[in-house]
Design a protein around this motif. Structure first.
Motif, short mmCIF file in Angstrom:
data_model
loop_
_atom_site.label_atom_id
_atom_site.label_comp_id
_atom_site.label_asym_id
_atom_site.label_seq_id
_atom_site.Cartn_x
_atom_site.Cartn_y
_atom_site.Cartn_z
N ALA A 69 -10.29 54.47 27.01
CA ALA A 69 -10.15 53.43 25.98
C ALA A 69 -11.39 53.31 25.11
O ALA A 69 -11.61 52.28 24.48
N GLY A 70 -12.21 54.38 25.06
CA GLY A 70 -13.44 54.29 24.30
C GLY A 70 -14.53 53.62 25.13
O GLY A 70 -14.45 53.55 26.36
N GLU A 76 -15.02 48.46 22.50
CA GLU A 76 -13.83 49.21 22.09
C GLU A 76 -12.66 48.88 23.01
O GLU A 76 -12.84 48.57 24.19
N ARG A 77 -11.45 48.98 22.44
CA ARG A 77 -10.24 48.65 23.18
C ARG A 77 -9.15 49.67 22.90
O ARG A 77 -8.07 49.35 22.44
N GLY A 78 -9.45 50.93 23.20
CA GLY A 78 -8.45 51.98 23.03
C GLY A 78 -8.72 52.86 21.84
O GLY A 78 -9.47 52.49 20.92
N VAL A 79 -8.09 54.05 21.87
CA VAL A 79 -8.32 55.02 20.80
C VAL A 79 -7.02 55.62 20.26
O VAL A 79 -7.08 56.45 19.35
N VAL A 80 -5.86 55.23 20.78
CA VAL A 80 -4.64 55.93 20.37
C VAL A 80 -4.31 55.74 18.89
O VAL A 80 -3.64 56.58 18.29
N ASN A 109 -1.52 52.74 31.26
CA ASN A 109 -1.69 51.78 30.17
C ASN A 109 -2.50 52.42 29.04
O ASN A 109 -3.59 52.94 29.27
N ALA A 110 -1.96 52.36 27.83
CA ALA A 110 -2.61 52.96 26.67
C ALA A 110 -3.02 51.85 25.69
O ALA A 110 -2.22 51.42 24.86
N LEU A 111 -4.26 51.38 25.82
CA LEU A 111 -4.73 50.37 24.88
C LEU A 111 -4.67 50.93 23.46
O LEU A 111 -5.04 52.07 23.20
N TYR A 112 -4.22 50.08 22.53
CA TYR A 112 -3.84 50.53 21.19
C TYR A 112 -5.02 50.94 20.33
O TYR A 112 -4.95 51.91 19.57
N GLY A 113 -6.10 50.21 20.43
CA GLY A 113 -7.26 50.46 19.55
C GLY A 113 -7.34 49.43 18.44
O GLY A 113 -6.33 48.95 17.92
N SER A 127 -0.74 57.19 13.58
CA SER A 127 -1.51 57.89 14.60
C SER A 127 -1.14 57.38 15.99
O SER A 127 -0.96 58.17 16.93
N ALA A 128 -1.02 56.06 16.12
CA ALA A 128 -0.68 55.48 17.42
C ALA A 128 0.69 55.95 17.89
O ALA A 128 0.87 56.31 19.06
#
Length: 260
Positions: A69-70, A76-80, A109-113, A127-128
């Motif tokens: 998640a960065g 940071e809260r995700g990179v997707v 769990n894929a934090l959005y970014g 991108s997400a």
């Protein structure tokens, strides 16, 4: 009643991560979950082996893990949703697949970014969607569902997924293999009626996590009606795990009396 998994990224913080699995087992947990447990998106095979071996030695099941998640300590809260970080995500997905295959973990769990200055929201959302679909394609055939999580407004920077409706819309764009992570703490903070809403959207819920609000302590330290929440969750037919993702207000073992 629900089956509870200890989120060892927050629980048992009195000891190093490698020792928390055994502490969780001794406290009565048969399962654990965690945030991304490495500093980098692509740790070495040896590092992954140590992680998996610690789970096996403690005789606990890994039921959930986050994608990289960065730099979370830096905010940071995700990179997707970050177009320039696809290579990191690709490398990370290969490692996550290895962990899923080794442990039988079923939830990722894929934090959005967060929103990026100067990058149109529509570009980030495309991108997400593409990256989440890649995650589903990579992990789905080894048994893992990819989760989309709303986070508390005001605590997580410019994070755009804040409500159930936000998360449902993202999961719908991604399609089969994606589901909503229903975190009672974050959703309550953003104005949801978590008791009513968990019944309303249960068919789209892939995982549940609990912490009380305010404060993010164990259930019973805030204002969420967890007795009603667990009754409603049970009545809804939910059969998954419930992650205990709270910040203990005392030594972790002293904060477990709330469990039904």
């Amino acid at each position: 009643m629900p089956r509870f998994a200890a989120n060892v990224s927050l629980l048992f913080g009195e000891v190093p991560l490698s020792e928390r699995f055994a502490r969780a087992r001794a406290a009565g947990f048969e399962a654990v979950e965690c945030w991304w447990p490495f500093a980098d998106p692509d740790p070495s095979a040896a590092q992954v082996a140590v992680f998996v071996s610690a789970l096996e030695a403690a005789d606990v099941r890994l039921t959930g893990i986050n994608l990289f998640a960065g730099d979370m300590p830096a905010g940071e809260r995700g990179v997707v949703s970050h177009p320039g970080r696809t290579d990191e995500l690709t490398a990370n997905l290969a490692i996550v697949r290895t962990i899923v295959e080794a442990t039988g973990c079923t939830r990722v769990n894929a934090l959005y970014g967060q929103r990026l200055p100067g990058v149109p929201a529509a570009t980030q959302d495309r991108s997400a969607t593409l990256n989440l679909r890649r995650a589903v394609d990579t992990l789905g055939d080894v048994g893992a569902t990819v989760l989309v999580e709303p986070l508390t407004d005001g605590e997580n920077g410019d994070y755009p997924v804040r409500t159930l409706e936000d998360a449902l819309a993202v999961a719908d764009r991604v399609g089969t293999g994606a589901a909503v992570l229903f975190d009672a703490y974050h959703l309550h903070n953003n104005g949801a009626d978590v008791v009513a809403d968990v019944a309303r959207v249960i068919d789209a819920v892939g995982h549940v996590q609990v912490a009380d609000s305010p404060g993010r302590g164990e259930p019973g330290t805030g204002t969420i009606d967890f007795a009603s929440f667990f009754r409603t969750l049970d009545a809804s037919g939910y059969t998954g795990w419930v992650g205990c993702e709270y910040r203990p207000t005392a030594e972790t073992e002293q904060t477990l009396a709330w469990r039904p």
